[in-house]
Design an enzyme around this catalytic site. Structure first.
Site, PDB file in Angstrom:
ATOM      1  N   SER A 148       0.854  -1.189   0.000  1.00  0.00           N
ATOM      2  CA  SER A 148       0.000   0.000   0.000  1.00  0.00           C
ATOM      3  C   SER A 148       0.883   1.230   0.000  1.00  0.00           C
ATOM      4  CB  SER A 148      -0.864   0.024   1.253  1.00  0.00           C
ATOM      5  OG  SER A 148      -0.066   0.300   2.383  1.00  0.00           O
ATOM      6  N   ASP A 149       0.357   2.333  -0.523  1.00  0.00           N
ATOM      7  CA  ASP A 149       1.026   3.595  -0.246  1.00  0.00           C
ATOM      8  C   ASP A 149       0.881   3.819   1.259  1.00  0.00           C
ATOM      9  OD1 ASP A 149       2.317   5.985  -0.298  1.00  0.00           O
ATOM     10  OD2 ASP A 149       1.143   6.857  -1.937  1.00  0.00           O
ATOM     11  N   TRP A 150       1.715   4.708   1.780  1.00  0.00           N
ATOM     12  CA  TRP A 150       1.824   4.855   3.239  1.00  0.00           C
ATOM     13  C   TRP A 150       0.526   5.398   3.846  1.00  0.00           C
ATOM     14  CZ3 TRP A 150       5.352   2.395   1.172  1.00  0.00           C
ATOM     15  CH2 TRP A 150       6.482   1.956   1.846  1.00  0.00           C
ATOM     16  N   GLY A 151      -0.236   4.508   4.422  1.00  0.00           N
ATOM     17  CA  GLY A 151      -1.497   4.929   5.030  1.00  0.00           C
ATOM     18  C   GLY A 151      -2.684   4.814   4.089  1.00  0.00           C
ATOM     19  N   ALA A 152      -2.524   4.048   2.998  1.00  0.00           N
ATOM     20  CA  ALA A 152      -3.610   3.965   2.007  1.00  0.00           C
ATOM     21  C   ALA A 152      -4.668   2.924   2.356  1.00  0.00           C
ATOM     22  CB  ALA A 152      -3.034   3.650   0.625  1.00  0.00           C
TER      23      ALA A 152
END
Ligand code: BGC
Length: 756
Positions: free
Chosen positions: A229-233
């Site tokens: 995931s993108d960071w915090g997605a």
């Protein structure tokens, strides 16, 4: 070779669920009991941003000293995949040295609008160019046995509300514009990982989108690595595992691990899905560990020199009236603008690199007769009267004045979009004052995305340096004084003004929905279709020499849609300096059946030529070079017709053109009903004779004799036929005038559909 499946079979459900999220900000989890170590990932994309201590993904805290190569805004302009491959290999070496298993890049989102804050990290408005450059970078990094994470998958072309917004787009535009860079990279370079984006796509978060992460990415394209995931997605972690999101980054502090365990225990998530994600992650973890080489040297000075060479080959010469460039080394030249001393060469956010050294143009020009005036203050975003007076004074005394201008950091960054396309007022004032004082004024631009240039008519030359990395100053001096002949070409259109951009009306969207209403008409696909003037077209770039294109030959005048076509062309250096030409090939498609762009880039090649030298360049085109995404077939389709192959050095300078006839092998499934119209039925070779025979029996013969003049004027034969074109079968039934007519048309429909 580690037996991954065996390892997984020894893990508890808790351990497996744990493996599906990061240990902290930058590491995958270890399972010490089984000897599985943790591995590190780091940004990306144009150098290494490894954080030792304080971690963040916004570029707030420091990272280790490293080398900032030119950003994608610049490297795309090189049109030189080979150079990108070498740059990737250098980044791969630094990762090996620093024990980083995956570098987070390249970033291939499409430049839908000049406003996107992250455009500097992205390659192009054109998916083919973005795909070729990304593929090369990935191949380079991975040649060093370090992984990449192509990002942000997908449709993440704005920063505004990036973690909540839904990019709503039709599938044709997704397939033709927003996917191909990912698709090409996956098929040709197999990135070890893919990073899903923050946004939703047509209402479903990328991080929990089974169509995106499983159907398309894995089943259609054959992706073999893991998706992070993108960071915090991550929104719904359990849905994410089921959809094909293997690794959540960064750590969720155990919260989501517990949700995964609970979902498996309650039968809402299959343990097999968890096992599969573990297997994908561990395969990459061990691929890296088994080829780890921390003894790899990291020669930063050598990489700085490489960054300078790359930056020089990325610069785009946009204007060069009276051949003012290259400047002569014996002349006195005034460098004006703070960017001459302290260049802007990278953007803010997660890609921000802590450079071990930065060379400004002023420093690089040491030894030449260069004077300097600050011109404006970046920190204050202002130019005092004294600064302007000093700049004018310096310009007056010099043979030529070079203003270093562009966009300050605060104007464009990850995390937010620009509100306008203008340069700072103060810089415009400096350019205008200097240009009034010295007719030989040159502007060097440092910006990650297009700017409006209201001053362009008053200066002799413009050199677009983009955000060219830590050695950009050296590169600029080499180009300005002719040690390097510029060979960059624009990877995007420069509209005259922001309002001209096709996404202008809808960019950013309303609330949490942003509609990609311009469809496939992004960048030059739109400007060309609308025949609009632009400031500089896609693919444009001047050189200190001149090139001629000739002898375009195609391997065939007619092909089937599954065949390949060879196009060869001769390019000659007709000037008096060595230089590199960028030969560009565009395909134009017949426009009768489908609404398509006028032309699309389908091949390019960068060629070095000495004066007088000439080389043949060959391109191979295949089905995809001609195809569009057909929604009803749900596949790529090449309609029958005459296509054009155009060759030149920009999307608006294509001196050579040749036609090729293509026959489609696809059978488009057709189904007729009462609402089908004549035009469509007659266009179908199978159905046409059936309907013709039917009509021949029933149509009343026109009575010419005795027809009044008024009747003849009201409708002639041609008009009658044209009207018939749009008539549905139900109208024929109605017009039949007898009770059996409807039944006859129903029987006709069955015959048309091949049912009897
Ligand atoms: C960015 C990614 C980056 C990640 C880790 C996110 O904010 O969107 O591109 O790789 O942070 O720093």
């Amino acid at each position: 070779m580690t037996d991954i499946k065996k390892l997984i079979s020894q893990m508890t459900l808790e351990e497996k669920a744990g493996l599906l999220s990061g240990d902290d900000f930058w590491h995958t989890k270890a399972v010490e009991r089984l000897g599985i170590p943790r591995t590190m990932v780091s940004d990306g994309p144009h150098g290494l941003r490894k954080q030792d201590l304080k971690a963040d993904h916004l570029g707030i805290n420091d990272s280790i000293k490293a080398v900032c190569f030119p950003t994608a805004s610049a490297t795309a302009a090189s049109f030189d995949p080979k150079m990108l491959r070498d740059m990737g290999a250098a980044i791969g070496d630094s990762c090996q040295h620093e024990q980083v298993s995956v570098v987070l890049g390249p970033a291939v989102n499409i430049k839908r609008s000049p406003l996107c804050g992250r455009n500097f990290e992205y390659f192009s408005e054109d998916p083919y160019l973005a795909g070729r450059m990304a593929t090369a970078l990935i191949q380079g990094v991975q040649s060093r046995n370090v992984g990449t994470s192509i990002k942000h998958f997908a449709l993440n072309s704005q920063e505004h509300r990036r973690m909540s917004s839904s990019s709503d787009c039709d599938e044709q535009a997704i397939r033709e514009i927003y996917f191909p860079a990912f698709e090409m990279a996956v098929k040709e370079a197999q990135p070890w990982t893919v990073m899903c984006s923050y946004n939703k796509i047509n209402g479903v978060f990328a991080s929990e989108n089974p169509w995106l992460l499983t159907e398309v990415l894995r089943k259609e394209w054959g992706f073999k690595g893991y998706v992070m995931s993108d960071w915090g997605a991550v929104s719904d972690r359990v849905a994410g595992v089921a959809a094909g999101l293997d690794l959540e980054m960064p750590s969720s502090g155990g919260v989501n691990d517990r949700k995964i365990v609970k979902a498996v225990r309650e039968g809402r998530l299959s343990e097999a899905a968890v096992d599969l994600a573990c297997e994908r992650i561990l395969t990459i973890v061990y691929r890296y560990l088994e080829s780890e080489k921390p003894e790899t040297p990291w020669d930063m000075e050598a990489q700085h020199a490489q960054a300078a060479d790359i930056a020089a080959d990325c610069m785009v010469l946009l204007k060069n009236e009276d051949q003012i460039l290259p400047l002569k080394k014996e002349d006195e030249i005034a460098f004006i603008g703070e960017f001459a001393a302290k260049p802007r060469f990278q953007g803010g956010g997660s890609s921000h690199i802590n450079c071990f050294k930065i060379t400004g143009a002023l420093e690089a020009a040491a030894g030449l007769k260069v004077t300097y005036a600050r011109g404006y203050s970046v920190a204050d975003d202002a130019a005092t009267d004294e600064m302007i007076a000093e700049a004018v004074e310096a310009a007056k005394k010099a043979k030529a004045a070079v203003v270093f201008a562009g966009l300050p950091d605060s104007y464009e960054s990850e995390g937010y979009d620009r509100q306008h396309m203008r340069m700072p007022e103060c810089q415009i004032r400096v350019i205008e004052a200097v240009a009034a004082a010295n007719p030989n004024t040159v502007v060097v631009l440092h910006n990650g995305s297009p700017v409006e240039m209201p001053w362009i008519g008053r200066v002799k030359a413009v050199l677009e340096a983009y955000l060219g990395g830590q050695a950009v100053g050296e590169a600029a001096v080499r180009v300005l004084f002719g040690d390097v002949n510029p060979s960059g070409h624009l990877p995007e259109s420069f509209p005259l003004k922001l309002e001209d951009n096709p996404s202008y009306l809808f960019y950013g969207g309303e609330g949490n929905v942003t509609e990609y209403r311009e469809g496939v008409f992004v960048g030059y696909r739109y400007y060309d279709k609308k025949k609009m003037d632009v400031l500089f077209p896609f693919g444009f770039g001047l050189s200190y020499t001149t090139f001629d294109f000739s002898d375009l030959r195609l391997s065939a005048g007619e092909i089937g849609d599954e065949d390949t076509l060879e196009a060869t062309v001769r390019v000659t250096n007709t000037g008096d300096r060595p230089g590199k030409a960028v030969v560009q090939l565009y395909v134009g498609s017949p426009s009768e059946e489908v609404i398509r762009p006028v032309r699309e880039l389908k091949g390019f090649s960068k060629v070095f030529l000495n004066p007088g030298e000439s080389k043949e360049v060959a391109f191979t085109l295949d089905k995809r070079s001609f195809a569009y995404w057909n929604q009803s077939l749900h596949d790529w389709h090449v309609p029958n017709g005459t296509y054009t192959i155009e060759i030149g050095d920009s999307s608006r300078n294509l001196p050579l053109c040749a036609p090729v006839e293509i026959r489609s092998s696809a059978v488009i499934p057709r189904h007729y009903d009462m609402n089908s119209i004549f035009l469509d039925i007659v266009a179908d070779p199978k159905a046409a004779p059936i309907i013709r025979a039917f009509m021949a029996e029933r149509m009343p013969k026109p009575v010419e004799e005795g027809k009044s003049e008024a009747a003849a004027e009201a409708i002639n034969e041609e008009m009658g036929l044209a009207m018939l074109n749009y008539m549905p079968l139900r109208a024929v039934a109605g017009l039949g005038g007898h009770p059996e007519a409807e039944g006859e048309v129903e029987a006709l429909i069955r015959r048309l559909n091949g049912e009897e």
